[in-house]
Design a protein around this motif. Structure first.
Motif, PDB file in Angstrom:
ATOM      1  N   LYS A 114      -1.939  23.074   5.198  1.00 51.13           N
ATOM      2  CA  LYS A 114      -1.956  23.390   3.688  1.00 51.13           C
ATOM      3  C   LYS A 114      -2.472  21.649   3.850  1.00 51.13           C
ATOM      4  O   LYS A 114      -2.958  21.662   4.447  1.00 51.13           O
ATOM      5  CB  LYS A 114      -0.554  23.589   3.331  1.00 51.13           C
ATOM      6  CG  LYS A 114      -0.273  25.031   4.037  1.00 51.13           C
ATOM      7  CD  LYS A 114       1.190  24.927   3.103  1.00 51.13           C
ATOM      8  CE  LYS A 114       2.020  26.347   3.350  1.00 51.13           C
ATOM      9  NZ  LYS A 114       3.401  25.929   3.064  1.00 51.13           N
ATOM     10  N   LEU A 115      -3.263  22.421   2.987  1.00 49.17           N
ATOM     11  CA  LEU A 115      -3.675  21.433   2.009  1.00 49.17           C
ATOM     12  C   LEU A 115      -2.838  19.451   2.612  1.00 49.17           C
ATOM     13  O   LEU A 115      -2.835  18.354   2.686  1.00 49.17           O
ATOM     14  CB  LEU A 115      -4.221  20.825   1.295  1.00 49.17           C
ATOM     15  CG  LEU A 115      -5.389  21.351   0.487  1.00 49.17           C
ATOM     16  CD1 LEU A 115      -5.872  21.488  -0.820  1.00 49.17           C
ATOM     17  CD2 LEU A 115      -6.745  20.903   1.513  1.00 49.17           C
ATOM     18  N   LEU A 116      -1.041  20.268   2.161  1.00 49.67           N
ATOM     19  CA  LEU A 116       0.206  18.953   2.326  1.00 49.67           C
ATOM     20  C   LEU A 116      -0.091  18.722   3.529  1.00 49.67           C
ATOM     21  O   LEU A 116       0.177  17.143   3.667  1.00 49.67           O
ATOM     22  CB  LEU A 116       0.648  20.163   2.002  1.00 49.67           C
ATOM     23  CG  LEU A 116       2.293  19.108   2.208  1.00 49.67           C
ATOM     24  CD1 LEU A 116       2.570  17.771   0.705  1.00 49.67           C
ATOM     25  CD2 LEU A 116       4.089  19.540   1.583  1.00 49.67           C
ATOM     26  N   ASP A 117      -0.733  19.368   4.600  1.00 46.88           N
ATOM     27  CA  ASP A 117      -0.433  19.012   6.189  1.00 46.88           C
ATOM     28  C   ASP A 117      -1.229  18.121   6.949  1.00 46.88           C
ATOM     29  O   ASP A 117      -1.293  17.449   6.806  1.00 46.88           O
ATOM     30  CB  ASP A 117      -0.040  20.169   7.074  1.00 46.88           C
ATOM     31  CG  ASP A 117       1.185  20.850   7.173  1.00 46.88           C
ATOM     32  OD1 ASP A 117       2.374  20.472   7.375  1.00 46.88           O
ATOM     33  OD2 ASP A 117       1.224  21.619   6.697  1.00 46.88           O
ATOM     34  N   TYR A 118      -2.738  17.807   5.646  1.00 38.10           N
ATOM     35  CA  TYR A 118      -3.633  17.181   6.342  1.00 38.10           C
ATOM     36  C   TYR A 118      -2.590  15.728   5.656  1.00 38.10           C
ATOM     37  O   TYR A 118      -3.943  14.364   5.717  1.00 38.10           O
ATOM     38  CB  TYR A 118      -5.172  18.030   5.633  1.00 38.10           C
ATOM     39  CG  TYR A 118      -5.339  18.673   6.435  1.00 38.10           C
ATOM     40  CD1 TYR A 118      -6.133  18.374   7.329  1.00 38.10           C
ATOM     41  CD2 TYR A 118      -5.757  20.305   5.890  1.00 38.10           C
ATOM     42  CE1 TYR A 118      -6.845  19.876   7.700  1.00 38.10           C
ATOM     43  CE2 TYR A 118      -6.233  21.370   6.915  1.00 38.10           C
ATOM     44  CZ  TYR A 118      -7.057  20.682   7.698  1.00 38.10           C
ATOM     45  OH  TYR A 118      -7.989  21.806   8.488  1.00 38.10           O
ATOM     46  N   ALA A 119      -2.691  16.034   4.244  1.00 36.64           N
ATOM     47  CA  ALA A 119      -2.633  14.718   3.621  1.00 36.64           C
ATOM     48  C   ALA A 119      -0.841  14.166   4.254  1.00 36.64           C
ATOM     49  O   ALA A 119      -1.255  12.729   4.483  1.00 36.64           O
ATOM     50  CB  ALA A 119      -1.843  14.740   1.595  1.00 36.64           C
ATOM     51  N   ILE A 155       1.117  -1.304  -0.331  1.00 36.37           N
ATOM     52  CA  ILE A 155      -0.140  -0.104   0.067  1.00 36.37           C
ATOM     53  C   ILE A 155       0.734   1.343   0.043  1.00 36.37           C
ATOM     54  O   ILE A 155       1.825   1.208   0.812  1.00 36.37           O
ATOM     55  CB  ILE A 155      -0.849  -0.162   0.937  1.00 36.37           C
ATOM     56  CG1 ILE A 155      -2.110  -0.936   1.341  1.00 36.37           C
ATOM     57  CG2 ILE A 155      -2.109   0.776   1.726  1.00 36.37           C
ATOM     58  CD1 ILE A 155      -2.845  -1.466   2.156  1.00 36.37           C
ATOM     59  N   TYR A 156       0.878   2.779  -1.076  1.00 39.18           N
ATOM     60  CA  TYR A 156       1.310   3.254  -1.311  1.00 39.18           C
ATOM     61  C   TYR A 156       0.918   4.863  -0.929  1.00 39.18           C
ATOM     62  O   TYR A 156      -0.484   4.571  -1.702  1.00 39.18           O
ATOM     63  CB  TYR A 156       2.635   3.411  -2.181  1.00 39.18           C
ATOM     64  CG  TYR A 156       3.427   2.580  -2.727  1.00 39.18           C
ATOM     65  CD1 TYR A 156       4.331   2.950  -1.901  1.00 39.18           C
ATOM     66  CD2 TYR A 156       3.678   1.305  -3.231  1.00 39.18           C
ATOM     67  CE1 TYR A 156       5.710   2.381  -2.171  1.00 39.18           C
ATOM     68  CE2 TYR A 156       4.509   0.227  -2.952  1.00 39.18           C
ATOM     69  CZ  TYR A 156       5.525   0.648  -2.372  1.00 39.18           C
ATOM     70  OH  TYR A 156       6.943  -0.078  -3.142  1.00 39.18           O
ATOM     71  N   SER A 157       1.268   5.779   0.399  1.00 41.41           N
ATOM     72  CA  SER A 157       0.671   7.148  -0.305  1.00 41.41           C
ATOM     73  C   SER A 157       1.138   7.771  -0.773  1.00 41.41           C
ATOM     74  O   SER A 157       2.720   8.345  -0.790  1.00 41.41           O
ATOM     75  CB  SER A 157       0.771   7.181   1.016  1.00 41.41           C
ATOM     76  OG  SER A 157      -0.173   6.278   2.149  1.00 41.41           O
ATOM     77  N   MET A 158       0.600   8.170  -2.029  1.00 41.71           N
ATOM     78  CA  MET A 158       1.448   9.377  -2.813  1.00 41.71           C
ATOM     79  C   MET A 158       0.861  10.650  -2.473  1.00 41.71           C
ATOM     80  O   MET A 158      -0.282  11.291  -2.968  1.00 41.71           O
ATOM     81  CB  MET A 158       1.293   8.857  -3.994  1.00 41.71           C
ATOM     82  CG  MET A 158       1.006   7.423  -4.764  1.00 41.71           C
ATOM     83  SD  MET A 158       1.474   6.967  -6.244  1.00 41.71           S
ATOM     84  CE  MET A 158      -0.382   7.691  -6.532  1.00 41.71           C
ATOM     85  N   ILE A 159       2.033  11.515  -2.933  1.00 44.31           N
ATOM     86  CA  ILE A 159       1.632  13.144  -1.980  1.00 44.31           C
ATOM     87  C   ILE A 159       2.283  13.706  -3.278  1.00 44.31           C
ATOM     88  O   ILE A 159       2.895  13.787  -3.546  1.00 44.31           O
ATOM     89  CB  ILE A 159       2.506  13.636  -0.456  1.00 44.31           C
ATOM     90  CG1 ILE A 159       1.956  12.597   0.419  1.00 44.31           C
ATOM     91  CG2 ILE A 159       1.519  14.448  -0.175  1.00 44.31           C
ATOM     92  CD1 ILE A 159       2.571  12.221   1.685  1.00 44.31           C
ATOM     93  N   ASP A 160       1.356  14.943  -3.235  1.00 46.99           N
ATOM     94  CA  ASP A 160       1.651  15.581  -4.426  1.00 46.99           C
ATOM     95  C   ASP A 160       2.616  16.992  -3.735  1.00 46.99           C
ATOM     96  O   ASP A 160       1.855  17.350  -2.874  1.00 46.99           O
ATOM     97  CB  ASP A 160       0.252  16.450  -5.620  1.00 46.99           C
ATOM     98  CG  ASP A 160       0.375  16.722  -6.568  1.00 46.99           C
ATOM     99  OD1 ASP A 160       1.660  17.970  -6.676  1.00 46.99           O
ATOM    100  OD2 ASP A 160      -0.769  17.346  -6.803  1.00 46.99           O
TER     101      ASP A 160
END
Length: 443
Positions: free
Chosen positions: A258-263, A240-245
């Motif tokens: 930021k949305l990044l921190d939620y991700a 299982i991979y989490s891929m973050i933009d």
């Protein structure tokens, strides 16, 4: 010089001076007060000397120490404690000022209290960081006054230290605790009925009333002359991979984060749940290029590796290169995996530019694209439109909200699973989707 640096005039000093000045003024009309006021002046001068002597007579009259964790949890309330000890032989009144890191932008920190002779006390307060990184605390300043409260002596304790703010490990531990006790529904997790069973065989066992008769092993039954059934278990160790933009679309802020921190917070919590379910957790970040990749593993230490990699990542001002993402996935992730893609599409045209790459990834893997609802648009939609400008704003907001729903349909039409979520519900929705896939035997 040290004496003058530590000496401060108490607010009450000015009250005393004001009272004496008022008495001198009144004595112009009541002469008998003039002599009494001069006596009060001499008494005031003597009291000043006594106050200075008792404050400075004891070199180490007061002590304080800050107790902070080496790591703080981003977006959560973190406790900071300051221990205080009065070494004076009399009661003191203190004003405590802690020099907080610049990131908190708090300039009004002050706490007043009193301590009896020899008394120890602990003052606790909370801080809520909204950025990852290193935070530098300054000194602990304590202004001590006697019962006369004319002067204050400043004690400055060199408690300068740096603490690191990591992704929300408090949130991660909450989900972990509830998962261990099967109470994930307390955080909004859905109870999903398991459909059938997965194909990973575990053992043959004796039939017990209530077992599914469809799992009867007729060959074993014939040999043992008693009913035997096949027992299956959940398939384990699925990658299982989490891929973050890390592109500019993830810079958008909601409620200070930021949305990044939620991700990032969601990735940490979700990876921990996946490891508890005996699956392999990995991570990948990308923008113009694939920045970091952590290979999927079911080792518990892999969570620490993911945490360290997430600690200092940040967004840039470019658009993410989905073509390069597809190429890296094709080259480095050979086994069919669950891929959770954290990104954000504000317009359906932005989705269509990347749709061909998402479809190509979904052919080889189970892909879930996660993007965000604009909660500020929800506020505009709910407001009553009373003039032409508000009607215009509400219409545009409804158009953008409708486009988000169209994106979900467009993705599902092309065999790409999708989650449209409010930022604050991100972790819950992602874990729900993972549990749903586990229940259906899709991973």
């Amino acid at each position: 010089m040290q004496f003058f640096k530590s000496l401060y005039v108490h607010n009450r000093f000015f009250i005393y001076i004001s009272v004496i000045s008022a008495l001198f003024l009144v004595s112009f009309w009541i002469p008998v007060l003039y002599s009494a006021t001069w006596m009060l002046v001499w008494f005031f001068v003597i009291a000043m000397c006594i106050d200075l002597i008792i404050l400075y007579r004891f070199k180490n009259g007061f002590s304080a120490k800050r107790i902070a964790s080496e790591k703080l949890s981003n977006s959560d309330d973190n406790e900071i404690a300051i221990t205080l000890e009065n070494n004076y032989p009399f009661q003191v009144f203190i004003s405590l000022i802690d020099e907080l890191p610049a990131q908190f932008q708090k300039r009004d920190f002050e706490h007043a209290m009193s301590l009896k002779p020899g008394e120890k006390s602990t003052y606790t307060y909370t801080v809520r960081p909204v950025e990852r990184g290193e935070y530098a605390f300054g000194k602990v300043n304590v202004f001590v006054s006697s019962i006369l409260q004319m002067f204050s002596k400043r004690y400055s304790f060199s408690a300068e230290e740096s603490v690191k703010v990591y992704p929300s490990y408090i949130q991660m531990k909450k989900y972990e605790f509830l998962a261990m006790h099967n109470n994930l529904t307390e955080f909004g997790m859905k109870k999903i009925r398991r459909i059938g069973h997965t194909m990973e065989f575990e053992q043959i066992k004796n039939y017990i009333p209530g077992d599914d008769i469809r799992t009867i092993n007729w060959k074993a039954t014939a040999k043992r002359a008693e009913l035997m059934v096949n027992q299956y278990q959940d398939e384990k160790s699925q990658p299982i991979y989490s891929m973050i933009d890390l592109g500019r679309v993830m810079k958008m802020p909601f409620e200070g984060l930021k949305l990044l921190d939620y991700a990032i917070n969601s990735t940490l919590a979700f990876s921990n749940i996946a490891l508890l379910k005996n699956d392999k957790a990995g991570m990948l970040t990308f923008s113009k290029k694939v920045e970091k990749i952590v290979a999927a593993s079911n080792k518990k230490t892999n969570l620490s590796v993911i945490n360290e990699e997430l600690y200092n990542i940040t967004t840039d001002f470019s658009d993410a290169n989905f073509a390069l993402l597809y190429a890296n996935i094709k080259r480095k992730i050979n086994q069919r995996s669950l891929l959770i893609l954290y990104t954000n599409f504000e317009h359906i045209s932005a989705l269509k530019r990347q749709l061909s790459y998402l479809k190509a990834i979904a052919k080889k893997h189970l892909l879930v694209t996660v993007f965000f609802e604009n909660t500020e648009l929800d506020t505009l939609i709910k407001e009553n439109a009373e003039d032409l400008q508000s009607v215009y704003h509400k219409t545009i907001a409804e158009k953008y909200a409708y486009e988000k729903r169209l994106m979900i349909k467009e993705l599902e039409k092309n065999a790409v699973h999708a989650i449209l979520t409010k930022p604050q519900h991100l972790s819950v929705n992602v874990i729900n989707k993972y549990l749903e896939f586990k229940a259906k035997g899709m991973i």
